[in-house]
Scaffold this motif. Structure first.
Motif, short mmCIF file in Angstrom:
data_model
loop_
_atom_site.label_atom_id
_atom_site.label_comp_id
_atom_site.label_asym_id
_atom_site.label_seq_id
_atom_site.Cartn_x
_atom_site.Cartn_y
_atom_site.Cartn_z
N ILE A 1 1.11 1.72 -1.42
CA ILE A 1 0.99 1.92 0.03
C ILE A 1 1.65 3.25 0.35
CG2 ILE A 1 1.64 1.07 2.32
CD1 ILE A 1 1.79 -1.76 1.02
N ILE A 2 0.89 4.15 0.95
CA ILE A 2 1.41 5.48 1.30
C ILE A 2 1.20 5.71 2.79
CG2 ILE A 2 1.27 7.96 0.85
CD1 ILE A 2 0.22 7.35 -1.93
N TYR A 3 2.29 6.01 3.49
CA TYR A 3 2.20 6.26 4.92
C TYR A 3 2.80 7.62 5.25
CZ TYR A 3 7.10 4.56 5.10
OH TYR A 3 8.45 4.37 4.91
N GLN B 1 6.08 -4.59 8.16
CA GLN B 1 5.06 -4.83 7.13
C GLN B 1 5.35 -4.03 5.86
OE1 GLN B 1 4.00 -4.49 10.53
NE2 GLN B 1 4.07 -6.74 10.45
N PHE B 2 5.84 -2.80 6.03
CA PHE B 2 6.21 -2.00 4.86
C PHE B 2 7.35 -2.67 4.08
CE2 PHE B 2 4.86 1.98 7.46
CZ PHE B 2 3.54 1.78 7.09
N GLU B 3 8.33 -3.18 4.81
CA GLU B 3 9.46 -3.84 4.15
C GLU B 3 9.02 -5.12 3.44
OE1 GLU B 3 12.39 -2.56 3.68
OE2 GLU B 3 11.69 -0.79 4.77
N LEU B 4 8.11 -5.86 4.06
CA LEU B 4 7.59 -7.08 3.44
C LEU B 4 6.85 -6.74 2.15
CD1 LEU B 4 6.98 -10.11 3.46
CD2 LEU B 4 4.99 -9.61 4.93
N ALA B 5 6.05 -5.69 2.19
CA ALA B 5 5.31 -5.27 1.00
C ALA B 5 6.26 -4.88 -0.13
CB ALA B 5 4.38 -4.11 1.34
N ARG B 6 7.35 -4.20 0.20
CA ARG B 6 8.34 -3.83 -0.82
C ARG B 6 8.94 -5.08 -1.46
NH1 ARG B 6 9.87 0.34 3.01
NH2 ARG B 6 9.43 2.41 2.15
N ARG B 7 9.27 -6.06 -0.63
CA ARG B 7 9.88 -7.29 -1.16
C ARG B 7 8.93 -8.05 -2.07
NH1 ARG B 7 11.87 -7.75 4.22
NH2 ARG B 7 10.33 -9.36 4.71
#
Length: 343
Positions: A104-106, A118-124
């Motif tokens: 995921i690149i933002y 959502q970014f933090e959830l994806a990291r977890r």
């Protein structure tokens, strides 16, 4: 007369045929499974099934990543034409797409503020999540006066700064897929050369605008990097985010600025409601100064998919050409590459 086999032989032959058929099916299934799951093929994204899955946010990031990744990744953008990233909130379908991605690149610098959970959830959940802006030197990041704790996220406004982020994209892709690191680096270098051509065009074109009318007035403060890079003072109705509405005093002060400096044109943006700009035009008219709408600029979004303006280079070419024409400078009618569809 045809001689019939005894019953027990018929049963025996049938059993043998069933065993052979089952063996063939199992062998083919195991072979296919082995090919699909083998480490060699999993690490070699050369087919549609094995390409890296990359989910990105804005059109600008999507364009950047596609140029670096080339044929080795499928890049899916969440934000389409005309979408304001400051306000974008992902749907359940968008979140599902994020969670299925390899990478995921933002853009970063708080541009996609509502998406941080959502970014933090994806990291977890073990996804690789990275911001394009993470690769920039701190000296390249702009902090508007009075907002020292909130960086200006519109880094693509300066083509040279945007080109600096290529190395970070190469690093992220190469760490996930080291086998094609050389290809990613070569793709980035080829694209960098094209970006620098646009950067030089912007510098020379903006310089043709007469100094006394070289002012860029827009709907919101998305052109700070552009202003510094190409030496054109910028004023806007709103701040760096579109989340808050400007007050009457903000509009009145901008009207006074236009009248005092005899600015010939101001600009609307593709992702921002034009109502505030129209209010500024009407306010100037009440003070006997007719300022025109110089055109539409792409600030937080690219143009329509499949068009020249739907690419980052086309976006910047369009913005530069539109600004220079409206403010009295000299540029090719259809832009740097003769591809613009400007009226």
């Amino acid at each position: 007369m045809r001689r019939q086999l005894p019953k027990f032989q018929i049963v025996l032959l049938s059993a043998i045929c069933l065993i052979v058929l089952t063996s063939v099916v199992l062998t083919q299934g195991c072979t296919k499974s082995s090919e699909t799951n083998s480490p060699q093929n999993a690490g070699s994204p050369t087919t549609a099934e094995n390409r890296i899955s990359v989910v990105v946010t804005t059109g600008m990031v999507s364009d950047l990543v596609r140029h670096v990744a080339g044929d080795y990744a499928d890049v899916v953008g969440l934000m389409g034409e005309g979408v304001d990233p400051h306000l974008f909130r992902p749907t359940s379908s968008d979140i599902g797409t994020l969670m299925k991605a390899d990478l995921i690149i933002y853009s970063g610098l708080m541009l996609e503020g509502p998406m941080q959970p959502q970014f933090e959830l994806a990291r977890r959940k073990g996804r690789t999540v990275s911001a394009v802006a993470d690769g920039l030197p701190k000296s390249q990041v702009r902090y508007p006066a009075g907002l020292e704790d909130h960086p200006d996220p519109h880094i693509w406004g300066d083509v040279e700064t945007w080109a600096m982020s290529l190395d970070h994209v190469v690093r992220v892709l190469s760490e996930f897929d080291p086998k094609h690191a050389d290809e990613y680096a070569a793709n980035a270098n080829a694209y960098r050369a094209k970006l620098m051509e646009v950067h030089e065009y912007a510098k020379s074109a903006i310089a043709t605008i007469p100094v006394e009318q070289r002012y860029l007035v827009t709907a919101h403060d998305a052109f700070g990097y552009f202003s510094t890079a190409y030496e054109i003072p910028v004023k806007s109705v709103q701040g760096i985010s579109t989340e808050s509405e400007p007050g009457v005093q903000d509009i009145n002060e901008l009207v006074d600025f236009l009248v005092r400096n005899k600015v010939p044109a101001i600009f609307v943006e593709s992702t921002v409601n034009a109502a505030n700009i129209q209010a500024v035009v009407e306010g100037a008219k009440q003070q006997n100064w007719n300022v025109k709408i110089g055109g539409t600029l792409y600030s937080d979004s690219l143009g329509a998919p499949g068009t020249y303006e739907g690419t980052y280079i086309g976006m910047m070419d369009s913005n530069v050409t539109t600004i220079v024409k409206a403010l009295g400078g000299k540029v090719p009618e259809k832009g740097l590459h003769g591809k613009l569809s400007l009226k």
